[in-house]
Design a protein around this motif. Structure first.
Motif, PDB file in Angstrom:
ATOM      1  N   CYS A  59      -3.830  29.094 -11.303  1.00  0.00           N
ATOM      2  CA  CYS A  59      -4.454  30.343 -11.735  1.00  0.00           C
ATOM      3  C   CYS A  59      -5.955  30.248 -11.979  1.00  0.00           C
ATOM      4  O   CYS A  59      -6.571  31.238 -12.373  1.00  0.00           O
ATOM      5  CB  CYS A  59      -3.784  30.841 -13.022  1.00  0.00           C
ATOM      6  SG  CYS A  59      -2.045  31.266 -12.816  1.00  0.00           S
ATOM      7  N   LEU A  64      -7.721  30.812  -6.881  1.00  0.00           N
ATOM      8  CA  LEU A  64      -7.396  32.211  -6.586  1.00  0.00           C
ATOM      9  C   LEU A  64      -8.400  32.926  -5.686  1.00  0.00           C
ATOM     10  O   LEU A  64      -8.009  33.742  -4.857  1.00  0.00           O
ATOM     11  CB  LEU A  64      -7.272  33.006  -7.893  1.00  0.00           C
ATOM     12  CG  LEU A  64      -6.053  32.696  -8.735  1.00  0.00           C
ATOM     13  CD1 LEU A  64      -6.155  33.414 -10.078  1.00  0.00           C
ATOM     14  CD2 LEU A  64      -4.789  33.096  -8.019  1.00  0.00           C
ATOM     15  N   CYS A  81       0.211  31.699  -8.608  1.00  0.00           N
ATOM     16  CA  CYS A  81      -0.238  31.841  -9.990  1.00  0.00           C
ATOM     17  C   CYS A  81       0.766  32.654 -10.801  1.00  0.00           C
ATOM     18  O   CYS A  81       1.147  32.264 -11.910  1.00  0.00           O
ATOM     19  CB  CYS A  81      -1.613  32.517 -10.015  1.00  0.00           C
ATOM     20  SG  CYS A  81      -2.183  33.019 -11.660  1.00  0.00           S
ATOM     21  N   GLU A 127       3.743  30.673 -11.617  1.00  0.00           N
ATOM     22  CA  GLU A 127       3.452  29.689 -12.658  1.00  0.00           C
ATOM     23  C   GLU A 127       3.393  30.345 -14.039  1.00  0.00           C
ATOM     24  O   GLU A 127       3.849  29.770 -15.030  1.00  0.00           O
ATOM     25  CB  GLU A 127       2.138  28.969 -12.343  1.00  0.00           C
ATOM     26  CG  GLU A 127       2.044  27.624 -13.018  1.00  0.00           C
ATOM     27  CD  GLU A 127       0.949  26.742 -12.449  1.00  0.00           C
ATOM     28  OE1 GLU A 127       0.170  26.211 -13.262  1.00  0.00           O
ATOM     29  OE2 GLU A 127       0.881  26.567 -11.218  1.00  0.00           O
ATOM     30  N   SER A 168      -2.177  32.655  -2.967  1.00  0.00           N
ATOM     31  CA  SER A 168      -2.554  31.911  -4.172  1.00  0.00           C
ATOM     32  C   SER A 168      -2.189  32.698  -5.421  1.00  0.00           C
ATOM     33  O   SER A 168      -1.732  32.126  -6.412  1.00  0.00           O
ATOM     34  CB  SER A 168      -4.055  31.611  -4.168  1.00  0.00           C
ATOM     35  OG  SER A 168      -4.390  30.785  -3.080  1.00  0.00           O
TER      36      SER A 168
END
Length: 146
Positions: free
Chosen positions: A128, A133, A106, A109, A102
């Protein structure tokens, strides 16, 4: 007979030393409640550092670092971004650490976010926010759920 026992004991001791007999409290992978492997958890401080670096890399690529800009130095950017990330990814909000896969999503991104879009909080990016997360499959204290 004693020589044979000593030799066996020496062989076993050598085996354990050579192969390592290290206890690890954090498993190499977690299992989501559905049973699917979701990858190893990362400790909160490492996740905070990764997010701060990614955000400052983005700030640099968007020309927001330097005298007269949002962040006069890279170090000032890192200090500010660490503080912001610590608020989102601290041990009380993410007691089981941060899911590595995850976090990778993030970070991607963050790097892909357009310079025209303000990135004032992590929560603005879906990949995020803490619900995405934080590792949900571990209890506080690091013990895995069974």
């Amino acid at each position: 007979m004693n020589a044979r026992i000593s030799l066996v004991a020496l062989a076993l001791a050598s085996f354990f030393i050579a192969t390592g007999c290290e206890r690890r409290d954090v498993p190499t992978s977690e299992t989501h409640t559905t049973g699917a492997a979701i990858g190893p958890a990362l400790d909160n401080a490492a996740a905070v550092a990764s997010v701060a670096l990614a955000r400052c890399d983005r700030e640099a690529s968007c020309s927001k670092l330097g005298e007269g800009r949002d962040h006069p130095t890279r170090e000032s950017c890192l200090t500010e971004m660490r503080g912001k990330a610590e608020g989102d990814l601290n041990a009380s909000k993410c007691p089981g650490g941060v899911n590595r896969a995850s976090l990778d999503s993030c970070l991607a991104e963050i790097h892909a976010e357009s310079c025209g879009n303000p990135l004032d909080t992590l929560e603005r990016l879906a990949a995020c926010n803490t619900s995405a997360l934080c590792s949900r499959d571990r209890r506080p204290g690091g013990a895995p759920r069974y």
